[in-house]
Design an enzyme around this catalytic site. Structure first.
Site: not given
Ligand code: PAF
Length: 285
Positions: A39, A190
């Site tokens: 990210h 994630s």
């Protein structure tokens, strides 16, 4: 902390309108939080493409299936803010559900991208991409970015968002950011937190099989369906259940045919507790 956090649409709009009036170029990086290095690379790319970077964190229930992990999805607000601040992100939009869906989700107006959403990841996650296109459209209307950054790891999502932005004349440039990987090639996600210690040494098998497939195509092999079959065998031999492995036209995501020049090889597999996706692209021009 320089990062400024907004929870309400009206406040964020007022702030961004003022910046736009000064001629600032605005980038949007939509996320669901639980931020990792992948990210942060999106934030860095946003910085290179705009004067102002706005990240959003919203765990969008509309894109989770009934049997999926919306309430289990990790919420790590404090550490996300620290990471965004360290990456020199200017603004964070962090709305709650009533801000994003004030009339509830049942009757929410939806955005449909018909041909690319029911295949590949969409086949095992019905309604997922409709939730994505709907929330991304709302975020684009709220932030009104000049440019938006999405990770290439979610290749299908990126292709759908690009198509949606073109079809609906959204006037936002969509940029794909390269996939961040662990040393052994495993794409950062994630969901890697759900890979068990036993599984981890082989969890890069999807990347291995994508690389093998890419190499075969570069060496002249054009029987794409045979390439897909051998990837399936490799992945099963490593102890994982394959969801799909597909050599596609890079833009339409249709199964690749002989004269396609720009290809994307997309795969998804199940570990005992996670579903991992990855892809590689190649240009035969
Ligand atoms: O990729 C994601 O994290 C989500 O699908 C997105 C684009 C933030 C929409 O909720």
């Amino acid at each position: 902390m320089n990062l400024r956090i907004f929870r309400h649409i009206a406040d964020l709009r007022a702030e961004l309108d003022a910046l736009r009036a000064q001629g600032k170029r605005i980038a949007c990086v939509p996320t669901m939080g639980n931020l990792h290095e992948g990210h942060l690379q999106l934030i860095h790319l946003a910085r290179k493409n705009a004067d102002i970077v706005v990240a959003t964190i919203f765990v969008n229930r509309l894109q989770f299936g009934l049997n999926e992990d919306w309430d289990q999805y990790p919420r790590t607000f404090d550490s996300d803010c620290q990471k965004l601040d360290a990456a020199r992100c200017d603004y964070l939009f962090f709305p709650d559900e009533t801000e994003m869906y004030p009339n509830g989700m049942e009757g929410q107006t939806r955005v449909l991208a018909p041909t690319m959403t029911d295949i590949l990841c969409g086949a095992s996650r019905p309604g997922h991409f409709e939730g994505v296109t709907t929330v991304v459209t709302k975020l684009f209307h709220i932030v009104e970015p000049d440019v938006a950054i999405f990770g290439l790891k979610d290749y299908q999502q990126l292709a759908i968002v690009k198509r949606m932005a073109t079809d609906l004349c959204m006037g936002v440039e969509i940029i794909g950011a390269p996939i961040a990987r662990d040393k052994d090639g495993l794409a950062l996600s994630s969901r890697n937190a759900y890979i068990t210690e036993d599984e981890r040494p082989k969890a890069n098998q999807l990347h291995q099989s994508l690389s093998n497939a890419k190499q075969k195509i570069e060496q002249g092999e054009r029987d794409f369906r045979a390439i897909e079959e051998s990837a399936k065998a490799e992945i099963e031999a490593a102890g994982f259940r394959l969801d799909y492995f597909s050599v596609c036209n890079a833009e339409t995501l249709d199964p690749a045919v002989d004269d396609d020049k720009e290809l994307a090889i997309l795969g998804a597999l199940f570990t005992s507790a996670a579903r991992l996706i990855d892809n590689l692209t190649l240009n035969l021009k």
